[in-house]
Write a protein that holds these residues in place. Structure first.
Motif, PDB file in Angstrom:
ATOM      1  N   SER A 325     -79.245  55.740 -94.494  1.00 53.34           N
ATOM      2  CA  SER A 325     -80.305  56.508 -93.689  1.00 53.34           C
ATOM      3  C   SER A 325     -80.210  57.370 -92.681  1.00 53.34           C
ATOM      4  CB  SER A 325     -81.194  55.748 -92.892  1.00 53.34           C
ATOM      5  OG  SER A 325     -81.245  54.275 -93.286  1.00 53.34           O
ATOM      6  N   PHE A 326     -78.424  57.601 -92.503  1.00 49.54           N
ATOM      7  CA  PHE A 326     -77.610  58.272 -91.971  1.00 49.54           C
ATOM      8  C   PHE A 326     -77.590  59.418 -92.267  1.00 49.54           C
ATOM      9  CE2 PHE A 326     -73.678  59.059 -89.980  1.00 49.54           C
ATOM     10  CZ  PHE A 326     -74.030  59.405 -88.684  1.00 49.54           C
ATOM     11  N   VAL A 327     -76.835  58.695 -93.608  1.00 51.14           N
ATOM     12  CA  VAL A 327     -76.641  59.918 -94.830  1.00 51.14           C
ATOM     13  C   VAL A 327     -77.245  61.057 -94.699  1.00 51.14           C
ATOM     14  CG1 VAL A 327     -75.685  60.282 -97.860  1.00 51.14           C
ATOM     15  CG2 VAL A 327     -75.040  58.675 -96.051  1.00 51.14           C
ATOM     16  N   MET A 328     -79.412  60.188 -94.981  1.00 47.41           N
ATOM     17  CA  MET A 328     -80.118  61.607 -95.363  1.00 47.41           C
ATOM     18  C   MET A 328     -80.209  62.546 -93.854  1.00 47.41           C
ATOM     19  SD  MET A 328     -80.657  60.466 -98.196  1.00 47.41           S
ATOM     20  CE  MET A 328     -80.229  59.437 -99.965  1.00 47.41           C
ATOM     21  N   VAL A 329     -79.998  61.306 -93.093  1.00 47.24           N
ATOM     22  CA  VAL A 329     -79.677  62.420 -91.958  1.00 47.24           C
ATOM     23  C   VAL A 329     -79.261  63.350 -91.472  1.00 47.24           C
ATOM     24  CG1 VAL A 329     -79.944  62.584 -89.063  1.00 47.24           C
ATOM     25  CG2 VAL A 329     -81.379  60.784 -90.371  1.00 47.24           C
ATOM     26  N   LEU A 330     -78.388  63.283 -92.170  1.00 43.17           N
ATOM     27  CA  LEU A 330     -77.320  64.386 -92.148  1.00 43.17           C
ATOM     28  C   LEU A 330     -77.076  65.066 -93.116  1.00 43.17           C
ATOM     29  CD1 LEU A 330     -74.015  62.203 -91.678  1.00 43.17           C
ATOM     30  CD2 LEU A 330     -74.862  64.341 -90.560  1.00 43.17           C
ATOM     31  N   MET A 331     -77.841  64.910 -93.890  1.00 44.12           N
ATOM     32  CA  MET A 331     -78.326  65.675 -95.396  1.00 44.12           C
ATOM     33  C   MET A 331     -79.667  66.907 -94.718  1.00 44.12           C
ATOM     34  SD  MET A 331     -78.700  63.729 -99.170  1.00 44.12           S
ATOM     35  CE  MET A 331     -79.463  65.207 -98.881  1.00 44.12           C
ATOM     36  N   GLY A 332     -80.169  66.043 -93.400  1.00 43.82           N
ATOM     37  CA  GLY A 332     -80.705  66.880 -93.108  1.00 43.82           C
ATOM     38  C   GLY A 332     -80.222  68.400 -91.761  1.00 43.82           C
ATOM     39  N   PHE A 333     -79.668  68.439 -92.204  1.00 41.76           N
ATOM     40  CA  PHE A 333     -78.967  69.109 -90.878  1.00 41.76           C
ATOM     41  C   PHE A 333     -79.380  70.719 -91.803  1.00 41.76           C
ATOM     42  CE2 PHE A 333     -75.232  66.688 -88.733  1.00 41.76           C
ATOM     43  CZ  PHE A 333     -76.729  66.137 -87.688  1.00 41.76           C
ATOM     44  N   GLY A 334     -78.947  69.902 -93.761  1.00 39.16           N
ATOM     45  CA  GLY A 334     -79.235  71.378 -94.336  1.00 39.16           C
ATOM     46  C   GLY A 334     -80.340  71.990 -94.301  1.00 39.16           C
ATOM     47  N   CYS A 335     -80.991  71.079 -94.753  1.00 37.80           N
ATOM     48  CA  CYS A 335     -82.681  70.762 -95.279  1.00 37.80           C
ATOM     49  C   CYS A 335     -83.299  69.825 -94.809  1.00 37.80           C
ATOM     50  CB  CYS A 335     -83.174  72.125 -96.467  1.00 37.80           C
ATOM     51  SG  CYS A 335     -84.782  72.455 -96.323  1.00 37.80           S
TER      52      CYS A 335
END
Length: 595
Positions: A325-335
């Motif tokens: 979940s944390f990785v996906m949150v970090l991915m969300g920094f892009g879009c």
């Protein structure tokens, strides 16, 4: 046109090989029977134009995650001339299982033993002829990162495509390879074609992990590294951004205004004060966006992002989430959109829903552009990195708060398993290509929304024509005034309220709409904003923009991925409520202390 599909396990370097094969020609598209967009490209291999599709990383063709379902449906509904199966050679004993499953199903393939440089350092040797004979397909040792062995692999691919073999549609209804048979085949391959030293290990990775994964110091180190990243973005990007803003203003005054002077005033206003100001103001901040993506590519491709997930897992577990979940949150920094789609790797629906609920709190690139503008206008260069860093911390805080509040509603029991890749320093080519792809995606999306958005803003702020532009008498002014009872208590004036309305469509429009509302661009707009609002109002506005309802494309993705109207409504209402509460608390507290 022939079609090749790239398959492999996560972190095998599949996307790196895809980027090397296709260059910058990749595009996002959809394929029959697949409900999600996949990355594809048309590339000339030998004398044949070939369509290459980068499929999601999977561990098993018989798995239960949505990514595995995407791959199965693609292979069963779309004929494939050749599968390129990318393996991490340093982990060949675990990654051969996917190759053996594909062989059992009769998929024509070329096996690419990637990261051969890392395997060599570990003392791992592969007899490619023996392996090729056993698998009955070509095998090549390569390093997609550095290009070693790439030409050999390319020639094998070209040779296979030149054959007259018809394309294959995989029959997944056939009996899968039995577990005992799979283990027996893997044991035979490992004993005849692979040699692994008894104590193969990466000493550098182990030494770095002792520091970066330290149970006490690990998280502070991670946040300090992120702070340095923001510091670097402003130090390197601000002078370039100022130069671009000056250039756009020069082009307007010396070229465009004289050229368009003969046109009717409404047309000139639309072209200059509307489209040019809006698009030019956004474009001047592209250097900062480019640097952000380059630095994030460095953090992700180095293997440190997986460490961040590991470090955060214990904390995330208390909130009902996990390291993924944390990785996906970090991915969300892009879009936010691809991050939401990335939750398909989670088999637990409650975990997916909770993760999808919190991903929109990630400070995406569209919001980053808004914050960079206000920070540059109202804060000093020394304060700027701290202000941006505080907004990222608020992004994490709202993520954790939301997860904590809703974890009982979306209870998860799925265990967290994470594979740690060794540390790798990405090449400049990798970083540049990755940064270009991200920026190209951002600009393609931003340009589409911005041009439509600024034209609409111009119309709403200039009609009726018998009142002053952007005044309370215009359509936009009426909308902004109607929201005053809700937004005045958090320091957001009529002009900012109008920008927020359009920000719901796409956050990229916010700054463009302000340029249209004030009839200014670049430095002039920043100067005006600095005189109209103070830092407390600016920070309250940024907090609200960070948290409030995500853009339409994000909402549409949530609806598609969750398949639930009630959950989509929750994803709309909860952020809006939380944004108002947090902005109200900040704004009223700051005013109470005399700011």
């Amino acid at each position: 046109m022939k079609r090749i599909a790239l398959l492999g396990m996560p972190n095998a370097g599949k996307s790196t090989f895809f980027n090397r094969l296709t260059g910058a020609s990749a595009r996002v598209g959809n394929w029959p029977g697949v409900t999600v967009d996949l990355l594809g490209a048309k590339v000339l291999i030998g004398s044949s134009m070939v369509e290459a599709i980068d499929l999601p990383g999977i561990y098993d063709l018989q798995g239960f995650s949505e990514d595995e379902e995407v791959v199965r449906r693609f292979l069963s509904l779309n004929p494939v001339d050749l599968a390129l199966v990318v393996i991490n050679t340093a982990q060949i004993e675990r990654q051969l299982s996917l190759v053996l499953q594909l062989k059992h199903l009769g998929v024509p393939m070329v096996v690419l033993l990637n990261m051969s440089d890392e395997a060599k350092k570990l003392g791992i040797t592969i007899d490619t002829e023996q392996l090729s004979s056993f698998l009955d397909c070509p095998v090549a040792l390569i390093s997609a990162k550095y290009g070693n062995g790439y030409q050999n692999g390319y020639q094998l691919i070209q040779k296979e495509l030149n054959g007259n073999r018809p394309p294959v549609t995989v029959n997944l209804a056939s009996s899968p390879l039995a577990e005992p048979a799979l283990e027996e085949a893997m044991a035979q391959v490992m004993s005849t074609a692979v040699q692994i030293p008894a104590h193969a290990s990466d000493q550098l990775t182990q030494r770095m992990d002792r520091v970066l994964l330290h149970p006490v110091a690990g998280l502070p180190i991670f946040f300090f590294i992120m702070f340095l990243l923001f510091q670097g973005i402003f130090i390197l990007g601000k002078p370039i951004q100022d130069g671009l803003a000056w250039l756009f203003q020069l082009i307007r005054t010396t070229a465009l205004e004289p050229l368009l002077s003969a046109l009717p005033a409404p047309v000139t206003g639309l072209l200059l004060d509307g489209i040019y100001n809006g698009v030019g103001t956004v474009a001047s901040f592209v250097p900062l966006i480019v640097l952000f993506f380059l630095f994030m590519a460095l953090v992700e491709d180095s293997g440190y992002l997986s460490r961040a997930a590991f470090l955060m897992d214990a904390l995330m577990a208390r909130m009902g989430l996990d390291g993924r979940s944390f990785v996906m949150v970090l991915m969300g920094f892009g879009c936010n959109v691809p991050a939401l789609m990335g939750t398909r790797v989670m088999r637990s629906r409650p975990l997916r829903l909770l993760t999808m609920l919190v991903i929109p709190f990630s400070l995406c690139s569209a919001r980053l552009q808004v914050f960079v503008f206000f920070i540059a206008a109202l804060f000093t260069p020394t304060q700027a990195p701290l202000v941006l860093f505080s907004l990222y911390m608020m992004s994490f805080a709202t993520t954790l708060l939301s997860a904590l509040l809703f974890k009982s509603k979306f209870a998860n029991s799925e265990p967290f398993i994470l594979e740690m890749p060794p540390y790798r320093f990405p090449t400049w080519r990798q970083m540049a290509l990755r940064g270009w792809q991200e920026v190209h995606h951002f600009m393609h999306r931003a340009t589409k929304f911005i041009i439509i958005g600024v034209v609409l803003v111009y119309v709403l702020t200039n009609f009726p024509t018998n009142v002053a532009p952007a005044s309370s008498g215009t359509i936009a002014g009426w909308l902004g005034t109607s929201l005053a009872p809700v937004l005045d208590p958090i320091g957001i004036n009529m002009q900012l309220a109008i920008a927020l309305i359009f920000g719901f469509v796409a956050k990229e429009i916010v700054i463009g709409s302000l340029a249209v509302i004030y009839g200014m661009d670049g430095g002039a707009l920043m100067t005006t904003m600095a005189h109209q609002i103070d830092w407390v109002q600016a920070y309250s506005f940024m907090l609200f923009t960070l948290i409030y309802t995500p853009c339409l494309s994000t909402i549409a993705t949530i609806r598609t991925e969750s398949r639930s109207r009630s959950f989509t409504l929750l994803a709309l209402v909860w952020p809006l409520t939380l944004a108002w509460v947090i902005s109200f608390v900040f704004y009223r507290s700051a005013r109470a202390f005399g700011y």
